[in-house]
Design a protein around this motif. Sequence first.
Motif, PDB file in Angstrom:
ATOM      1  N   ASP A  16       0.967  -1.324  -0.113  1.00 27.14           N
ATOM      2  CA  ASP A  16      -0.150   0.148  -0.081  1.00 27.14           C
ATOM      3  C   ASP A  16       0.908   1.171  -0.034  1.00 27.14           C
ATOM      4  OD1 ASP A  16      -2.401  -1.575   0.103  1.00 27.14           O
ATOM      5  OD2 ASP A  16      -2.514  -1.471   2.180  1.00 27.14           O
ATOM      6  N   ARG A  17       2.005   1.378   0.709  1.00 31.08           N
ATOM      7  CA  ARG A  17       2.837   2.468   0.744  1.00 31.08           C
ATOM      8  C   ARG A  17       3.390   2.505  -0.527  1.00 31.08           C
ATOM      9  NH1 ARG A  17       4.370   4.265   5.989  1.00 31.08           N
ATOM     10  NH2 ARG A  17       5.037   6.101   4.500  1.00 31.08           N
ATOM     11  N   LEU A  18       3.911   1.309  -1.244  1.00 30.63           N
ATOM     12  CA  LEU A  18       4.609   1.699  -2.590  1.00 30.63           C
ATOM     13  C   LEU A  18       3.465   2.477  -3.488  1.00 30.63           C
ATOM     14  CD1 LEU A  18       6.189  -1.813  -3.380  1.00 30.63           C
ATOM     15  CD2 LEU A  18       7.305   0.559  -2.734  1.00 30.63           C
ATOM     16  N   MET A  19       2.023   2.477  -3.110  1.00 31.39           N
ATOM     17  CA  MET A  19       1.421   3.299  -4.048  1.00 31.39           C
ATOM     18  C   MET A  19       1.395   4.679  -3.756  1.00 31.39           C
ATOM     19  SD  MET A  19      -0.747   1.428  -6.054  1.00 31.39           S
ATOM     20  CE  MET A  19      -1.992   2.347  -6.204  1.00 31.39           C
ATOM     21  N   GLU A  20       2.205   5.113  -2.883  1.00 29.32           N
ATOM     22  CA  GLU A  20       2.408   6.371  -2.507  1.00 29.32           C
ATOM     23  C   GLU A  20       3.555   7.128  -3.030  1.00 29.32           C
ATOM     24  OE1 GLU A  20       2.503   6.834   1.776  1.00 29.32           O
ATOM     25  OE2 GLU A  20       0.605   5.904   1.866  1.00 29.32           O
ATOM     26  N   VAL A  21       4.323   6.282  -4.030  1.00 28.06           N
ATOM     27  CA  VAL A  21       5.517   6.681  -4.641  1.00 28.06           C
ATOM     28  C   VAL A  21       5.349   7.058  -6.303  1.00 28.06           C
ATOM     29  CG1 VAL A  21       8.089   6.025  -5.038  1.00 28.06           C
ATOM     30  CG2 VAL A  21       7.014   5.385  -2.957  1.00 28.06           C
ATOM     31  N   ASP A  22       5.659   8.266  -6.559  1.00 29.56           N
ATOM     32  CA  ASP A  22       5.654   8.589  -7.955  1.00 29.56           C
ATOM     33  C   ASP A  22       7.098   8.357  -8.595  1.00 29.56           C
ATOM     34  OD1 ASP A  22       5.012   9.843 -10.293  1.00 29.56           O
ATOM     35  OD2 ASP A  22       6.155  11.422  -9.736  1.00 29.56           O
ATOM     36  N   ILE A  23       7.209   7.632  -9.565  1.00 27.65           N
ATOM     37  CA  ILE A  23       8.480   7.283 -10.145  1.00 27.65           C
ATOM     38  C   ILE A  23       9.272   8.256 -11.239  1.00 27.65           C
ATOM     39  CG2 ILE A  23       9.853   5.433 -11.463  1.00 27.65           C
ATOM     40  CD1 ILE A  23       7.617   3.548  -9.976  1.00 27.65           C
ATOM     41  N   ALA A  24       9.823   8.868 -10.996  1.00 28.60           N
ATOM     42  CA  ALA A  24      10.270   9.859 -12.014  1.00 28.60           C
ATOM     43  C   ALA A  24      10.786   9.535 -13.392  1.00 28.60           C
ATOM     44  CB  ALA A  24      11.284  10.816 -11.517  1.00 28.60           C
ATOM     45  N   SER A  25      10.766  10.120 -14.312  1.00 26.99           N
ATOM     46  CA  SER A  25      11.468   9.614 -15.860  1.00 26.99           C
ATOM     47  C   SER A  25      12.784   9.411 -15.701  1.00 26.99           C
ATOM     48  CB  SER A  25      11.076  10.781 -16.811  1.00 26.99           C
ATOM     49  OG  SER A  25       9.799  10.917 -16.949  1.00 26.99           O
ATOM     50  N   ILE A  26      13.401   8.228 -16.196  1.00 28.16           N
ATOM     51  CA  ILE A  26      14.523   7.845 -16.175  1.00 28.16           C
ATOM     52  C   ILE A  26      14.866   8.229 -17.841  1.00 28.16           C
ATOM     53  CG2 ILE A  26      16.292   6.295 -15.772  1.00 28.16           C
ATOM     54  CD1 ILE A  26      14.028   4.892 -13.981  1.00 28.16           C
ATOM     55  N   ARG A  51      16.755   4.666 -23.370  1.00 31.84           N
ATOM     56  CA  ARG A  51      15.810   3.606 -23.701  1.00 31.84           C
ATOM     57  C   ARG A  51      15.676   2.552 -22.436  1.00 31.84           C
ATOM     58  NH1 ARG A  51      11.075   1.846 -24.435  1.00 31.84           N
ATOM     59  NH2 ARG A  51      11.058  -0.274 -25.532  1.00 31.84           N
ATOM     60  N   GLU A  52      17.170   2.294 -22.067  1.00 36.03           N
ATOM     61  CA  GLU A  52      17.118   1.349 -21.029  1.00 36.03           C
ATOM     62  C   GLU A  52      16.470   1.964 -19.548  1.00 36.03           C
ATOM     63  OE1 GLU A  52      19.657   1.769 -23.107  1.00 36.03           O
ATOM     64  OE2 GLU A  52      19.280  -0.158 -23.942  1.00 36.03           O
ATOM     65  N   GLY A  53      16.657   3.403 -19.390  1.00 34.43           N
ATOM     66  CA  GLY A  53      15.851   4.103 -18.415  1.00 34.43           C
ATOM     67  C   GLY A  53      14.259   3.909 -18.348  1.00 34.43           C
ATOM     68  N   GLN A  54      13.839   3.933 -19.769  1.00 40.28           N
ATOM     69  CA  GLN A  54      12.474   3.801 -19.811  1.00 40.28           C
ATOM     70  C   GLN A  54      11.997   2.368 -19.580  1.00 40.28           C
ATOM     71  OE1 GLN A  54      11.836   4.674 -24.189  1.00 40.28           O
ATOM     72  NE2 GLN A  54      11.997   6.841 -23.809  1.00 40.28           N
ATOM     73  N   LYS A  55      12.862   1.455 -19.893  1.00 37.31           N
ATOM     74  CA  LYS A  55      12.550   0.201 -19.496  1.00 37.31           C
ATOM     75  C   LYS A  55      12.517  -0.083 -18.152  1.00 37.31           C
ATOM     76  CE  LYS A  55      14.356  -2.014 -23.794  1.00 37.31           C
ATOM     77  NZ  LYS A  55      15.173  -3.271 -24.069  1.00 37.31           N
ATOM     78  N   LEU A  56      13.403   0.431 -17.537  1.00 44.62           N
ATOM     79  CA  LEU A  56      13.800   0.124 -15.984  1.00 44.62           C
ATOM     80  C   LEU A  56      12.238   0.882 -15.227  1.00 44.62           C
ATOM     81  CD1 LEU A  56      14.928  -0.558 -13.410  1.00 44.62           C
ATOM     82  CD2 LEU A  56      16.278   1.647 -13.385  1.00 44.62           C
ATOM     83  N   ARG A  57      11.968   2.274 -15.790  1.00 46.22           N
ATOM     84  CA  ARG A  57      10.845   2.925 -15.249  1.00 46.22           C
ATOM     85  C   ARG A  57       9.675   1.794 -15.294  1.00 46.22           C
ATOM     86  NH1 ARG A  57       6.751   6.937 -16.519  1.00 46.22           N
ATOM     87  NH2 ARG A  57       6.280   8.027 -14.744  1.00 46.22           N
ATOM     88  N   ASN A  58       9.297   1.548 -16.365  1.00 46.46           N
ATOM     89  CA  ASN A  58       8.188   0.563 -16.708  1.00 46.46           C
ATOM     90  C   ASN A  58       8.140  -0.713 -15.994  1.00 46.46           C
ATOM     91  OD1 ASN A  58       7.316   2.083 -18.664  1.00 46.46           O
ATOM     92  ND2 ASN A  58       8.185   1.159 -20.364  1.00 46.46           N
TER      93      ASN A  58
END
Length: 168
Positions: A37-47, A50-57
């Motif tokens: 539930d606490r993980l739902m409180e985290v916004d993941i910033a853009s990285i 292309r590898e950063g996009q994959k990691l973010r996804n």
Amino acid sequence: MARGLFALALGLSASSLSGCGFQPLYGGSGVGAAASDRLMEVDIASIPNREGQKLRNLLIDNFYPSQRPGNPRYRLDVALSASEQKLALQKDATAVRAQLLVNAPYRLTDTQTGKVVFQSNSRSMISYNTLEQHYAAIVTVQSAYDRALEDISNDITTRVAMFLGRES
């Protein structure tokens, strides 16, 4: 007799774990009960990249089982860097094996105060064979990156969940 000793050892080890404060991360009670539930409180910033996009996804898939947060309490910033090292050199100086090191320092920031509340570093080291065929070589390297990003996303998810679970 051997079964009896094994059962006794198993019972003693289980009781010693309960006495040391060990609590499961994804259990029904204890420190880890509210971790997902606490993980739902985290916004993941853009990285970037292309590898950063994959990691973010991958992180989005791990953090948000149903929907993204509307008003996040935290922001996760991740940087990503990679390096390759050639291993197993032949007499003609061509490598038949390589190692990929992917490094991802990250920090969790409280959006209300702007203070960094948790920071760490995750890294993954993946070995792979270097191939002579051009397309096969590209696919092998990409597969190594994908495996490294999967490892890093799981590590970041676990560490952030443990941190947020301790706070609750």
